[in-house]
Design a protein around this motif. Structure first.
Motif, PDB file in Angstrom:
ATOM      1  N   TYR A 293       0.849  -1.190   0.000  1.00  0.00           N
ATOM      2  CA  TYR A 293       0.000   0.000   0.000  1.00  0.00           C
ATOM      3  C   TYR A 293       0.887   1.244   0.000  1.00  0.00           C
ATOM      4  O   TYR A 293       0.568   2.244  -0.652  1.00  0.00           O
ATOM      5  CB  TYR A 293      -0.928   0.002   1.211  1.00  0.00           C
ATOM      6  CG  TYR A 293      -1.952  -1.113   1.197  1.00  0.00           C
ATOM      7  CD1 TYR A 293      -3.276  -0.862   0.855  1.00  0.00           C
ATOM      8  CD2 TYR A 293      -1.604  -2.418   1.531  1.00  0.00           C
ATOM      9  CE1 TYR A 293      -4.220  -1.876   0.840  1.00  0.00           C
ATOM     10  CE2 TYR A 293      -2.537  -3.441   1.519  1.00  0.00           C
ATOM     11  CZ  TYR A 293      -3.836  -3.171   1.166  1.00  0.00           C
ATOM     12  OH  TYR A 293      -4.761  -4.177   1.145  1.00  0.00           O
ATOM     13  N   GLY A 294       1.997   1.182   0.732  1.00  0.00           N
ATOM     14  CA  GLY A 294       2.963   2.267   0.701  1.00  0.00           C
ATOM     15  C   GLY A 294       3.563   2.448  -0.677  1.00  0.00           C
ATOM     16  O   GLY A 294       3.835   3.580  -1.114  1.00  0.00           O
ATOM     17  N   ALA A 295       3.772   1.332  -1.394  1.00  0.00           N
ATOM     18  CA  ALA A 295       4.275   1.433  -2.770  1.00  0.00           C
ATOM     19  C   ALA A 295       3.293   2.205  -3.639  1.00  0.00           C
ATOM     20  O   ALA A 295       3.689   3.037  -4.472  1.00  0.00           O
ATOM     21  CB  ALA A 295       4.510   0.037  -3.344  1.00  0.00           C
ATOM     22  N   ALA A 296       1.995   1.938  -3.462  1.00  0.00           N
ATOM     23  CA  ALA A 296       0.990   2.654  -4.248  1.00  0.00           C
ATOM     24  C   ALA A 296       1.028   4.150  -3.941  1.00  0.00           C
ATOM     25  O   ALA A 296       0.974   4.988  -4.856  1.00  0.00           O
ATOM     26  CB  ALA A 296      -0.400   2.090  -3.969  1.00  0.00           C
ATOM     27  N   ILE A 297       1.113   4.498  -2.664  1.00  0.00           N
ATOM     28  CA  ILE A 297       1.178   5.912  -2.289  1.00  0.00           C
ATOM     29  C   ILE A 297       2.413   6.567  -2.897  1.00  0.00           C
ATOM     30  O   ILE A 297       2.352   7.675  -3.455  1.00  0.00           O
ATOM     31  CB  ILE A 297       1.175   6.061  -0.760  1.00  0.00           C
ATOM     32  CG1 ILE A 297      -0.201   5.697  -0.192  1.00  0.00           C
ATOM     33  CG2 ILE A 297       1.581   7.472  -0.345  1.00  0.00           C
ATOM     34  CD1 ILE A 297      -1.315   6.649  -0.602  1.00  0.00           C
ATOM     35  N   LEU A 298       3.563   5.897  -2.811  1.00  0.00           N
ATOM     36  CA  LEU A 298       4.795   6.456  -3.362  1.00  0.00           C
ATOM     37  C   LEU A 298       4.662   6.682  -4.861  1.00  0.00           C
ATOM     38  O   LEU A 298       5.010   7.760  -5.379  1.00  0.00           O
ATOM     39  CB  LEU A 298       5.964   5.515  -3.061  1.00  0.00           C
ATOM     40  CG  LEU A 298       7.329   5.939  -3.630  1.00  0.00           C
ATOM     41  CD1 LEU A 298       7.756   7.291  -3.087  1.00  0.00           C
ATOM     42  CD2 LEU A 298       8.380   4.868  -3.310  1.00  0.00           C
ATOM     43  N   LEU A 299       4.132   5.698  -5.588  1.00  0.00           N
ATOM     44  CA  LEU A 299       3.985   5.856  -7.037  1.00  0.00           C
ATOM     45  C   LEU A 299       2.970   6.941  -7.387  1.00  0.00           C
ATOM     46  O   LEU A 299       3.133   7.651  -8.391  1.00  0.00           O
ATOM     47  CB  LEU A 299       3.580   4.532  -7.673  1.00  0.00           C
ATOM     48  CG  LEU A 299       4.578   3.383  -7.578  1.00  0.00           C
ATOM     49  CD1 LEU A 299       4.142   2.234  -8.482  1.00  0.00           C
ATOM     50  CD2 LEU A 299       5.998   3.812  -7.903  1.00  0.00           C
ATOM     51  N   MET A 300       1.932   7.084  -6.587  1.00  0.00           N
ATOM     52  CA  MET A 300       0.964   8.143  -6.829  1.00  0.00           C
ATOM     53  C   MET A 300       1.617   9.513  -6.689  1.00  0.00           C
ATOM     54  O   MET A 300       1.373  10.424  -7.491  1.00  0.00           O
ATOM     55  CB  MET A 300      -0.215   7.999  -5.863  1.00  0.00           C
ATOM     56  CG  MET A 300      -1.090   6.789  -6.147  1.00  0.00           C
ATOM     57  SD  MET A 300      -2.256   6.425  -4.806  1.00  0.00           S
ATOM     58  CE  MET A 300      -3.395   7.787  -5.012  1.00  0.00           C
ATOM     59  N   LEU A 301       2.473   9.665  -5.679  1.00  0.00           N
ATOM     60  CA  LEU A 301       3.162  10.945  -5.481  1.00  0.00           C
ATOM     61  C   LEU A 301       4.147  11.215  -6.615  1.00  0.00           C
ATOM     62  O   LEU A 301       4.314  12.362  -7.042  1.00  0.00           O
ATOM     63  CB  LEU A 301       3.870  10.941  -4.133  1.00  0.00           C
ATOM     64  CG  LEU A 301       2.955  10.895  -2.899  1.00  0.00           C
ATOM     65  CD1 LEU A 301       3.787  10.801  -1.622  1.00  0.00           C
ATOM     66  CD2 LEU A 301       2.019  12.097  -2.849  1.00  0.00           C
TER      67      LEU A 301
END
Length: 373
Positions: A104-112
């Motif tokens: 889920y952190g990977a998704a947040i990082l890629l979104m940013l």
């Protein structure tokens, strides 16, 4: 890499099952040899998960499989609660995701990254003043990037969990970007860097940008007992305090671990990755960024589970896995838009014949089998 035929892949999955439970070999092999389609993927996956439950005793399980955006199979398997509080196992059960939280952190990082807020190769020093100084280690902190933190190649050691991290603990022991070394401290620093770059608490950011838009209403951090939540216990033992049977969330480690979710929610999150960042008309991140997360980083041996950006990689099978120490696994095969989610609930040493690597590989192969039925 060539794909297995239906019958060949079925035999391979049965072989994995036989390895976990030798007494099933005669019947399984006979069925597969006589007719490659004699057993369904649902039957085989259920049997496989039941065998792993025995090796992870005590354990219950939930299975959710989706192809496209449709759930094609769902099953809940109450198991032994020896040493655990008795709990209902169904679609409302909240399972501790442990390190599967990282994806889920990977998704947040890629979104940013997609929004231009940060870049994967931005120095951490742009967000955290601590990294503006080289530090006392053999390698300079100034060279560490967000990509290094997310791929466990920052060179920061693995440190016990703490809410805050004093400056002298961020010592870079190996050259950034080279050696894979699992680092809770590195992921802790990633959480702090994201909060600094956005000016927002990580939990609020996660809800606003991911959980709410995806309607993952059951996915949450849980910091203390709540009688209104159907929590699955995951730590066996003879404890006077019932709260010790559960894995609680903690500030400072929310990218690393601590999310609880239903099996359906976890599978739906996997669908976002199966469609490489765009789901139901909403683009969270691009396919190019998804492939960055699924690119092997560092020196970790490929034969023992390659690692990308907070994801385990099985490139030879075109599959990717989020997983945690509670033996929760969600296997994603983007080429088939298939996701197999298996939730289990025990943090302990499994039986010697259980291989978590082989378990993840098996679930990737099951995802491909469901897509072909």
């Amino acid at each position: 890499v060539g794909r297995m035929t239906g019958t060949t892949q079925k035999l391979g999955l049965l072989a994995l099952l036989v390895g976990l439970c030798p007494e099933t070999s005669a019947a399984a092999s006979a069925a597969a040899s006589a007719d490659g389609e004699s057993t369904s993927a649902a039957d085989e996956l259920t049997a496989y998960v039941q065998k792993t439950m025995a090796l992870l005793h005590p354990s219950s399980a939930a299975i959710v499989v989706s192809v496209g955006q449709q759930i094609v199979f769902e099953r809940y398997l109450p198991g032994s609660f020896e040493g655990l509080p008795e709990t209902v196992v169904d679609e409302n059960s909240l399972w501790a995701l442990a390190s599967a939280t990282k994806s889920y952190g990977a998704a947040i990082l890629l979104m940013l990254v997609h929004e231009g807020v940060v870049g994967l190769d931005d120095p951490v020093s742009e967000s955290l003043p601590l990294f503006e100084q080289p530090g006392d280690g053999p390698f300079a902190r100034t060279a560490v990037t967000l990509r290094h933190l997310a791929s466990h190649t920052s060179g920061l050691g693995h440190r016990a969990r703490t809410q805050d991290t004093p400056p002298d603990s961020a010592i870079v022991l190996t050259e950034p970007g080279v050696d894979f070394q699992y680092s809770w401290l590195g992921v802790h620093m990633l959480e702090r860097a994201i909060e600094a770059a956005t000016g927002e608490d990580y939990e609020r950011l996660l809800h606003r940008k991911l959980l709410e838009p995806m309607a993952l209403q059951a996915t949450r951090f849980v910091y203390e007992p709540d009688p209104d939540l159907q929590l699955m216990p995951c730590i066996a033992g003879d404890y006077e305090d019932p709260a010790r049977h559960y894995a609680w969330s903690h500030i400072g480690g929310r990218i690393s671990s601590g999310l609880l979710a239903t099996a359906r929610d976890v599978n739906h999150f996997g669908q976002l990755w199966a469609f490489e960042g765009t789901l139901r008309g909403h683009t969270y991140f691009t396919p190019e960024l998804a492939r960055q997360a699924w690119t092997h980083h560092g020196t970790r041996a490929l034969g023992n589970g390659a690692y990308g950006l907070l994801w385990w990689l099985f490139p030879e099978e075109e599959g990717y896995v989020m997983s945690g120490a509670t033996h929760t696994v969600s296997a994603v095969v983007p080429a088939d838009h298939a996701v197999v989610t298996v939730m289990r609930n025990y943090i302990a040493a499994p039986a010697p014949e259980f291989s978590f690597y082989e378990d993840k590989l098996a679930l990737v192969r099951f995802a491909k089998q469901f897509a072909r039925e």
